[in-house]
Motif scaffolding. Structure first.
Motif, PDB file in Angstrom:
ATOM      1  N   LEU A 202       0.599  -1.557   0.264  1.00 29.27           N
ATOM      2  CA  LEU A 202       0.146   0.148   0.035  1.00 29.27           C
ATOM      3  C   LEU A 202       0.966   1.963  -0.275  1.00 29.27           C
ATOM      4  O   LEU A 202       0.381   1.895  -0.342  1.00 29.27           O
ATOM      5  CB  LEU A 202      -0.811  -0.139   1.582  1.00 29.27           C
ATOM      6  CG  LEU A 202      -2.095  -0.722   1.265  1.00 29.27           C
ATOM      7  CD1 LEU A 202      -2.715  -0.784   2.601  1.00 29.27           C
ATOM      8  CD2 LEU A 202      -2.600  -0.913   0.281  1.00 29.27           C
ATOM      9  N   GLY A 203       1.773   0.855   0.040  1.00 20.85           N
ATOM     10  CA  GLY A 203       3.006   2.427   0.530  1.00 20.85           C
ATOM     11  C   GLY A 203       3.179   3.038  -0.878  1.00 20.85           C
ATOM     12  O   GLY A 203       3.458   4.601  -0.660  1.00 20.85           O
ATOM     13  N   ASP A 204       2.829   2.581  -1.979  1.00 16.64           N
ATOM     14  CA  ASP A 204       2.641   3.965  -3.377  1.00 16.64           C
ATOM     15  C   ASP A 204       1.646   4.763  -3.221  1.00 16.64           C
ATOM     16  O   ASP A 204       0.778   5.225  -4.461  1.00 16.64           O
ATOM     17  CB  ASP A 204       3.167   2.774  -4.600  1.00 16.64           C
ATOM     18  CG  ASP A 204       2.204   2.010  -4.926  1.00 16.64           C
ATOM     19  OD1 ASP A 204       1.130   1.593  -3.959  1.00 16.64           O
ATOM     20  OD2 ASP A 204       2.372   1.792  -6.067  1.00 16.64           O
ATOM     21  N   ALA A 205       0.880   3.934  -2.501  1.00 13.45           N
ATOM     22  CA  ALA A 205      -1.159   4.844  -2.625  1.00 13.45           C
ATOM     23  C   ALA A 205      -1.560   5.254  -1.451  1.00 13.45           C
ATOM     24  O   ALA A 205      -2.938   5.653  -2.233  1.00 13.45           O
ATOM     25  CB  ALA A 205      -2.120   3.527  -3.025  1.00 13.45           C
ATOM     26  N   ILE A 206      -1.539   5.104  -0.222  1.00 15.39           N
ATOM     27  CA  ILE A 206      -1.916   6.364   0.515  1.00 15.39           C
ATOM     28  C   ILE A 206      -0.252   6.216   1.130  1.00 15.39           C
ATOM     29  O   ILE A 206       0.405   5.472   1.300  1.00 15.39           O
ATOM     30  CB  ILE A 206      -2.912   5.252   1.453  1.00 15.39           C
ATOM     31  CG1 ILE A 206      -2.201   3.481   1.659  1.00 15.39           C
ATOM     32  CG2 ILE A 206      -4.055   4.796  -0.222  1.00 15.39           C
ATOM     33  CD1 ILE A 206      -3.049   3.058   3.100  1.00 15.39           C
ATOM     34  N   ASP A 207      -0.925   7.021   2.561  1.00 14.64           N
ATOM     35  CA  ASP A 207      -0.024   7.801   3.424  1.00 14.64           C
ATOM     36  C   ASP A 207       0.005   6.530   5.019  1.00 14.64           C
ATOM     37  O   ASP A 207      -0.698   6.745   5.757  1.00 14.64           O
ATOM     38  CB  ASP A 207       0.083   8.847   3.700  1.00 14.64           C
ATOM     39  CG  ASP A 207       0.798   9.415   5.014  1.00 14.64           C
ATOM     40  OD1 ASP A 207       1.581   9.215   5.318  1.00 14.64           O
ATOM     41  OD2 ASP A 207       0.829  11.168   4.988  1.00 14.64           O
ATOM     42  N   ILE A 208       0.841   5.549   4.969  1.00 14.25           N
ATOM     43  CA  ILE A 208       1.155   4.561   4.952  1.00 14.25           C
ATOM     44  C   ILE A 208       2.648   4.772   6.203  1.00 14.25           C
ATOM     45  O   ILE A 208       3.138   5.030   5.624  1.00 14.25           O
ATOM     46  CB  ILE A 208       0.701   2.263   4.541  1.00 14.25           C
ATOM     47  CG1 ILE A 208       0.666   2.675   5.892  1.00 14.25           C
ATOM     48  CG2 ILE A 208       1.343   2.921   3.735  1.00 14.25           C
ATOM     49  CD1 ILE A 208       0.277   1.021   5.410  1.00 14.25           C
ATOM     50  N   THR A 209       2.500   4.644   7.680  1.00 19.32           N
ATOM     51  CA  THR A 209       3.671   4.651   8.727  1.00 19.32           C
ATOM     52  C   THR A 209       3.487   3.233   8.839  1.00 19.32           C
ATOM     53  O   THR A 209       2.329   2.872   9.980  1.00 19.32           O
ATOM     54  CB  THR A 209       4.106   5.407   9.451  1.00 19.32           C
ATOM     55  OG1 THR A 209       3.277   6.708   8.459  1.00 19.32           O
ATOM     56  CG2 THR A 209       5.142   5.445  10.142  1.00 19.32           C
ATOM     57  N   LEU A 210       4.807   2.481   9.119  1.00 18.59           N
ATOM     58  CA  LEU A 210       4.723   0.949   9.586  1.00 18.59           C
ATOM     59  C   LEU A 210       5.013   0.979  11.464  1.00 18.59           C
ATOM     60  O   LEU A 210       6.744   1.628  11.334  1.00 18.59           O
ATOM     61  CB  LEU A 210       5.603  -0.084   8.687  1.00 18.59           C
ATOM     62  CG  LEU A 210       5.963  -1.399   9.579  1.00 18.59           C
ATOM     63  CD1 LEU A 210       4.588  -1.830   9.525  1.00 18.59           C
ATOM     64  CD2 LEU A 210       6.466  -2.081   8.020  1.00 18.59           C
ATOM     65  N   PHE A 211       5.125   0.718  12.159  1.00 16.65           N
ATOM     66  CA  PHE A 211       5.784   0.752  13.230  1.00 16.65           C
ATOM     67  C   PHE A 211       6.215  -0.676  13.579  1.00 16.65           C
ATOM     68  O   PHE A 211       5.048  -1.090  13.879  1.00 16.65           O
ATOM     69  CB  PHE A 211       4.664   1.321  14.963  1.00 16.65           C
ATOM     70  CG  PHE A 211       4.364   2.778  14.038  1.00 16.65           C
ATOM     71  CD1 PHE A 211       3.969   3.377  15.476  1.00 16.65           C
ATOM     72  CD2 PHE A 211       3.298   3.094  13.472  1.00 16.65           C
ATOM     73  CE1 PHE A 211       4.028   5.082  15.781  1.00 16.65           C
ATOM     74  CE2 PHE A 211       2.806   5.389  13.391  1.00 16.65           C
ATOM     75  CZ  PHE A 211       3.613   5.544  14.124  1.00 16.65           C
ATOM     76  N   LYS A 212       7.188  -1.292  13.792  1.00 15.89           N
ATOM     77  CA  LYS A 212       7.954  -2.004  13.939  1.00 15.89           C
ATOM     78  C   LYS A 212       8.476  -2.775  15.649  1.00 15.89           C
ATOM     79  O   LYS A 212       8.765  -1.402  16.096  1.00 15.89           O
ATOM     80  CB  LYS A 212       8.392  -2.942  13.195  1.00 15.89           C
ATOM     81  CG  LYS A 212       9.691  -1.965  12.232  1.00 15.89           C
ATOM     82  CD  LYS A 212       9.988  -2.280  11.442  1.00 15.89           C
ATOM     83  CE  LYS A 212      11.723  -1.260  11.126  1.00 15.89           C
ATOM     84  NZ  LYS A 212      11.933  -2.017   9.766  1.00 15.89           N
ATOM     85  N   GLY A 213       8.621  -3.850  16.146  1.00 12.19           N
ATOM     86  CA  GLY A 213       9.131  -4.273  17.146  1.00 12.19           C
ATOM     87  C   GLY A 213      10.994  -3.916  17.389  1.00 12.19           C
ATOM     88  O   GLY A 213      11.286  -4.107  18.058  1.00 12.19           O
ATOM     89  N   GLY A 214      11.546  -4.405  15.973  1.00 15.45           N
ATOM     90  CA  GLY A 214      12.861  -4.325  16.159  1.00 15.45           C
ATOM     91  C   GLY A 214      13.372  -4.336  14.625  1.00 15.45           C
ATOM     92  O   GLY A 214      12.564  -3.625  13.677  1.00 15.45           O
ATOM     93  N   GLY A 215      14.193  -4.784  14.520  1.00 12.19           N
ATOM     94  CA  GLY A 215      15.338  -4.315  12.472  1.00 12.19           C
ATOM     95  C   GLY A 215      15.789  -2.568  12.385  1.00 12.19           C
ATOM     96  O   GLY A 215      16.057  -2.038  14.056  1.00 12.19           O
ATOM     97  N   GLU A 216      15.404  -2.022  11.217  1.00  9.40           N
ATOM     98  CA  GLU A 216      16.306  -1.079  11.058  1.00  9.40           C
ATOM     99  C   GLU A 216      15.189  -0.073  10.589  1.00  9.40           C
ATOM    100  O   GLU A 216      14.432  -0.655   9.693  1.00  9.40           O
ATOM    101  CB  GLU A 216      16.672  -0.567  10.410  1.00  9.40           C
ATOM    102  CG  GLU A 216      18.231  -1.777  10.456  1.00  9.40           C
ATOM    103  CD  GLU A 216      19.597  -1.282  11.207  1.00  9.40           C
ATOM    104  OE1 GLU A 216      19.420  -0.016  11.896  1.00  9.40           O
ATOM    105  OE2 GLU A 216      19.716  -2.258  12.469  1.00  9.40           O
ATOM    106  N   PRO A 217      15.495   1.681  11.175  1.00 14.79           N
ATOM    107  CA  PRO A 217      14.719   1.950  10.534  1.00 14.79           C
ATOM    108  C   PRO A 217      14.802   2.300   9.376  1.00 14.79           C
ATOM    109  O   PRO A 217      15.353   1.807   8.537  1.00 14.79           O
ATOM    110  CB  PRO A 217      14.860   3.527  11.792  1.00 14.79           C
ATOM    111  CG  PRO A 217      16.023   3.829  12.360  1.00 14.79           C
ATOM    112  CD  PRO A 217      16.711   1.735  12.275  1.00 14.79           C
ATOM    113  N   ALA A 218      13.578   2.595   8.414  1.00 16.12           N
ATOM    114  CA  ALA A 218      13.172   3.103   7.208  1.00 16.12           C
ATOM    115  C   ALA A 218      12.646   4.692   6.886  1.00 16.12           C
ATOM    116  O   ALA A 218      12.014   4.728   8.058  1.00 16.12           O
ATOM    117  CB  ALA A 218      13.728   1.613   5.975  1.00 16.12           C
TER     118      ALA A 218
END
Length: 397
Positions: A28-44
């Motif tokens: 959905l990233g190219d279609a709407i303003d969506i932000t992913l909140f995740k518990g680990g990994g690297e920010p992007a």
């Protein structure tokens, strides 16, 4: 319209649950303003890593519980998940308050419960959407505005009036039968070997990988590929496989984007779990052209539609299915599986459904609690009881 997609397990643990969050964000990233909140990994870009106590943290290795030893490990695992979810939810609160989101899409019940209870803090109250990845019935659902179910069976048991169904999906460009692979050569599997693959946590419990090992071991010359997250049960299951199968059993882990190489090295997919809320690995295998052998549960029948359905609690059932089903029948099921996935689970098809549903959820009215005569009378009664207790028992000061 701004969407916050929250998954505390993403970056901390590897399951279908987290794959769903990652794939949905990418879809959905190219279609709407969506932000992913995740518990680990690297920010992007548009991805926030939220501080939490992850379920696999060393500080959670010594949980003390007053429960039967039979259920101790299961309850401990549940406790670790609860702590991860709750610490994640409170840490996510500030960026959510500052983000002015229209919809907060939660994948964990603890996160959903906490954010719904704090909704009065927002300048503009967001809609709370819960993805029910655990087949939770209506009576046990967390407080939320809307519920996403993944199968029609789960929808039938969900909260009436605020539930809808969108199934899990798969990227048909990534999971394609045309995938080139050298997986067999890397792991010493003969090119002509008959290979069964199973993908899931390597555990006795839900995924029942010990059952799969025993059943495939009884098939002459068959090889078994097991890919999944390790658990405390994993060493014993690996030892069982070595004893029964020798080098015919291969256990490994791959990043999700490399899973197609393993699927492409197999002839049949099998899973030993009695029930799955959905089971995205079924759909991935079908997209790769693999026939699926799985539980004869009505949920799995509805998802797979055309497969080999067995009583996975019966000793010998998987062995018979592997031995008695002709290679021609397996090939035909594999072909039908590709067609079924293209018709029902193609992410490109589901993308439109998500966009429509998010629009509807965002546009729905929100009713926050308001002061009422009933609340006034209740508060007055509690204060009267408190003052009476002070007169009888005294005060500390």
């Amino acid at each position: 319209m701004k969407i916050a997609l929250l998954c505390s397990g993403l970056g901390n643990v590897y399951r279908g649950h987290e794959v769903f969050a990652s794939d949905l964000f990418a879809l959905l990233g190219d279609a709407i303003d969506i932000t992913l909140f995740k518990g680990g990994g690297e920010p992007a870009a548009k991805q926030l890593v939220i501080g939490n106590i992850p379920r696999n943290a060393d500080c959670l290795k010594h949980i003390h519980l007053a429960v039967s030893p039979k259920w101790a490990e299961s309850v401990k695992e549940s406790e670790r998940g609860r702590i991860e979810g709750e610490t994640f939810a409170y840490a996510a609160l500030r960026p959510l308050l500052e983000g002015d989101f229209d919809v907060i899409h939660c994948l964990e019940r603890e996160v959903c419960e906490i954010l719904f209870s704090q909704r009065h803090l927002f300048q503009k109250a967001p809609k709370i959407l819960f993805s029910n990845g655990g087949a939770i019935p209506a009576r046990d659902l967390p407080q939320c505005d809307f519920v996403q179910e993944h199968t029609d069976l789960n929808l039938a048991y969900s909260a009436k009036g605020k539930s809808f169904m969108i199934p899990h999906g798969v990227d048909l460009q990534r999971f394609s039968p045309d995938t080139e692979t050298d997986f067999r050569a890397q792991h010493g599997i003969p090119a002509e070997a008959f290979v069964v693959i199973s993908v899931g946590a390597v555990s006795y419990g839900h995924k029942r990988m010990d059952y799969v090992v025993k059943e495939v071991a009884a098939v002459k010359d068959a090889y078994l590929l097991v890919l999944g997250q390790e658990t405390p049960d994993t060493p014993e299951i690996k030892a069982l496989a070595r004893r029964l199968m020798g080098d015919r059993a291969v256990f490994t882990k791959l990043p999700h984007n490399e899973l197609p190489k393993a699927y492409a090295a197999a002839n049949v997919f099998a899973l030993g779990s009695v029930f799955e809320t959905f089971g995205i690995v079924y759909v991935e295998a079908m997209a790769m052209g693999l026939p699926v052998i799985c539980s004869n549960h009505k949920n799995q029948r509805a998802i797979v539609k055309e497969g080999v359905f067995i009583d996975v609690e019966e000793v010998g059932a998987l062995t018979r299915a592997l031995c008695d089903t002709s290679r021609e029948s397996f090939a035909a099921l594999g072909q039908r599986g590709k067609e079924i996935v293209a018709a029902h689970y193609d992410l490109k098809v589901l993308k439109g459904q998500y966009l429509e549903r998010y629009q509807a959820v965002a546009a729905a009215p929100v009713s926050l609690p308001s002061y009422s005569l009933r609340k006034k009378l209740t508060a007055n009664a509690k204060n009267a009881v408190r003052r009476a207790a002070q007169l009888v028992l005294g005060r500390a000061e």
